[in-house]
Motif scaffolding. Structure first.
Motif, PDB file in Angstrom:
ATOM      1  N   SER A 149       0.840  -1.202   0.000  1.00 27.11           N
ATOM      2  CA  SER A 149       0.000   0.000   0.000  1.00 27.11           C
ATOM      3  C   SER A 149       0.876   1.253   0.000  1.00 27.11           C
ATOM      4  O   SER A 149       0.548   2.252  -0.668  1.00 27.11           O
ATOM      5  CB  SER A 149      -0.935   0.005   1.210  1.00 27.11           C
ATOM      6  OG  SER A 149      -0.195  -0.046   2.427  1.00 27.11           O
ATOM      7  N   GLU A 150       1.990   1.199   0.726  1.00 27.38           N
ATOM      8  CA  GLU A 150       2.917   2.330   0.724  1.00 27.38           C
ATOM      9  C   GLU A 150       3.602   2.457  -0.629  1.00 27.38           C
ATOM     10  O   GLU A 150       3.804   3.571  -1.140  1.00 27.38           O
ATOM     11  CB  GLU A 150       3.980   2.154   1.813  1.00 27.38           C
ATOM     12  CG  GLU A 150       3.434   2.183   3.229  1.00 27.38           C
ATOM     13  CD  GLU A 150       4.529   1.949   4.255  1.00 27.38           C
ATOM     14  OE1 GLU A 150       5.603   2.568   4.108  1.00 27.38           O
ATOM     15  OE2 GLU A 150       4.317   1.147   5.180  1.00 27.38           O
ATOM     16  N   THR A 152       2.383   1.568  -3.455  1.00 27.47           N
ATOM     17  CA  THR A 152       1.383   2.087  -4.395  1.00 27.47           C
ATOM     18  C   THR A 152       1.245   3.594  -4.251  1.00 27.47           C
ATOM     19  O   THR A 152       1.153   4.323  -5.252  1.00 27.47           O
ATOM     20  CB  THR A 152       0.025   1.409  -4.143  1.00 27.47           C
ATOM     21  OG1 THR A 152       0.161  -0.007  -4.322  1.00 27.47           O
ATOM     22  CG2 THR A 152      -1.025   1.925  -5.125  1.00 27.47           C
ATOM     23  N   ALA A 153       1.193   4.059  -3.014  1.00 23.64           N
ATOM     24  CA  ALA A 153       1.039   5.497  -2.773  1.00 23.64           C
ATOM     25  C   ALA A 153       2.196   6.280  -3.377  1.00 23.64           C
ATOM     26  O   ALA A 153       2.024   7.417  -3.833  1.00 23.64           O
ATOM     27  CB  ALA A 153       0.936   5.763  -1.279  1.00 23.64           C
ATOM     28  N   LYS A 154       3.387   5.678  -3.386  1.00 19.57           N
ATOM     29  CA  LYS A 154       4.566   6.350  -3.918  1.00 19.57           C
ATOM     30  C   LYS A 154       4.821   6.021  -5.386  1.00 19.57           C
ATOM     31  O   LYS A 154       5.736   6.597  -5.995  1.00 19.57           O
ATOM     32  CB  LYS A 154       5.796   5.954  -3.092  1.00 19.57           C
ATOM     33  CG  LYS A 154       5.722   6.384  -1.630  1.00 19.57           C
ATOM     34  CD  LYS A 154       6.946   5.898  -0.863  1.00 19.57           C
ATOM     35  CE  LYS A 154       6.874   6.322   0.598  1.00 19.57           C
ATOM     36  NZ  LYS A 154       8.041   5.830   1.371  1.00 19.57           N
ATOM     37  N   LYS A 216      -3.031  -3.190 -10.268  1.00 16.71           N
ATOM     38  CA  LYS A 216      -2.359  -2.316  -9.295  1.00 16.71           C
ATOM     39  C   LYS A 216      -0.847  -2.485  -9.373  1.00 16.71           C
ATOM     40  O   LYS A 216      -0.093  -1.564  -9.065  1.00 16.71           O
ATOM     41  CB  LYS A 216      -2.851  -2.606  -7.883  1.00 16.71           C
ATOM     42  CG  LYS A 216      -4.252  -2.076  -7.617  1.00 16.71           C
ATOM     43  CD  LYS A 216      -4.584  -2.098  -6.134  1.00 16.71           C
ATOM     44  CE  LYS A 216      -5.927  -1.439  -5.866  1.00 16.71           C
ATOM     45  NZ  LYS A 216      -6.249  -1.405  -4.423  1.00 16.71           N
ATOM     46  N   CYS A 247       1.382   6.958 -11.927  1.00 17.61           N
ATOM     47  CA  CYS A 247       1.928   6.623 -10.608  1.00 17.61           C
ATOM     48  C   CYS A 247       1.480   5.245 -10.130  1.00 17.61           C
ATOM     49  O   CYS A 247       1.145   5.053  -8.967  1.00 17.61           O
ATOM     50  CB  CYS A 247       1.529   7.698  -9.593  1.00 17.61           C
ATOM     51  SG  CYS A 247       2.599   7.763  -8.138  1.00 17.61           S
TER      52      CYS A 247
END
Length: 310
Positions: A149-150, A152-154, A216, A247
């Motif tokens: 999840s981190e 993905t955020a970055k 994803k 992103c």
């Protein structure tokens, strides 16, 4: 269907006349489907009692049953209720159904992952840990999957590079399967297959683009094995740039060295590699070829087996 006193009434007043018939209908349906367990019995009040937990499985309740003449009249109805055993059975069924749906979802995700069958069994627990890959496995691959999840955020991806047979694709497959088990949409393919779909055009190209854009995590295996035509390089850049701009993380594996990638001067290649290095952390996998080692182990195993038959 009309009930006594219903004619000429509307709204809440009409609803009062329907309570008893509605409750009775629901009660009849519930009583008809209520199963009896071994040990169930009827108590002195005529109510069914569970033979296992001792709780009531039936109750009596009074509900409004008015008429024009007796607007406050009420009626007693026998209703099925859930005892502790019923609740446990219901919870178990709900869990089994949730598990089934989860397995179906994972199966569907695997079907759409485009992953080669040789990587379907790639798991961290099956990863042969050697001195040269211990850090990559334990400190990087596992952590990447656990903290996806981190990532993905970055928009953070990985670039696995190293000699042939060093386990780059297997490491990427372990991450893919770990995320698929968490119901994260992942695809794992190669640019060779991507370009084949693009050249077919039509539904094949549309399906491939949809798979890449909806995942994803996109894993592209064996970068550099695709044809180096201007058409192919333009398409490869388009796919990588699309993931970069949106992103969305990607993992790439390649037999190219990091030095080759960093020192590339040809514009058609360098712009691809620049995009990759700007969003993918380079990780070297080296050491003896896993495939050669595994082939040697299989050879020795078969030799022992066959010699033992002589």
């Amino acid at each position: 269907m009309h009930y006594p006193g219903e004619e000429g009434l509307t709204g809440k007043k009409t609803a009062r006349f329907l309570v008893a018939p509605l409750v009775e209908r629901i009660a009849r349906q519930g009583m008809a489907t209520q199963t009896h367990r071994k040990g169930d019995h009827v108590n002195a009040d005529g109510l069914l009692v569970c033979g296992q937990c001792g709780q009531l499985r039936q109750i009596r309740r009074t509900v409004p049953d008015p008429t024009e003449e007796e607007p406050d009249r009420r009626k007693e109805v026998l209703l099925p209720v859930m005892c502790r055993c019923d609740e446990q059975e219901e919870a178990l069924k709900a869990k089994e159904e949730a598990d089934r749906k989860a397995m179906d979802e994972i199966r569907d995700l695997r079907r759409s992952s485009l992953m080669d069958r040789r990587f379907e069994a790639a798991r961290f627990e099956n990863f042969t840990v050697r001195d040269e890959n211990d850090r990559v496995l334990k400190r990087l691959c596992v952590r990447y999957a656990d903290r996806f999840s981190e990532m993905t955020a970055k928009g953070q991806g990985l670039l696995f590079w190293g000699n042939i047979g060093s386990g780059k694709s297997f490491a990427a497959g372990c991450i893919a399967n770990s995320l698929l088990e968490q119901k994260v949409p992942v695809i794992m393919t190669s640019f060779v297959k991507v370009l084949e779909a693009f050249q077919q055009g039509g539904d094949a190209e549309t399906a491939m683009l949809h798979a890449i854009r909806s995942a994803k995590l996109a894993i592209f295996d064996d970068l550099g094995a695709e044809r180096s035509t201007s058409y192919a390089l333009e398409k490869v850049y388009g796919v990588i740039n699309d993931r970069y701009v949106s992103c969305r993380p990607m993992i790439l594996t390649t037999n190219l060295t990091l030095d080759q990638i960093q020192r590339e001067t040809r514009p058609e290649y360098s712009r691809i590699y620049d995009r990759i290095l700007s969003c993918c952390f380079p990780v070297q996998l080296n050491g003896k070829s896993w495939r050669r080692a595994e082939a040697r182990d299989r050879y020795n195993e078969m030799r022992k087996l066959l010699e033992g038959l002589q």
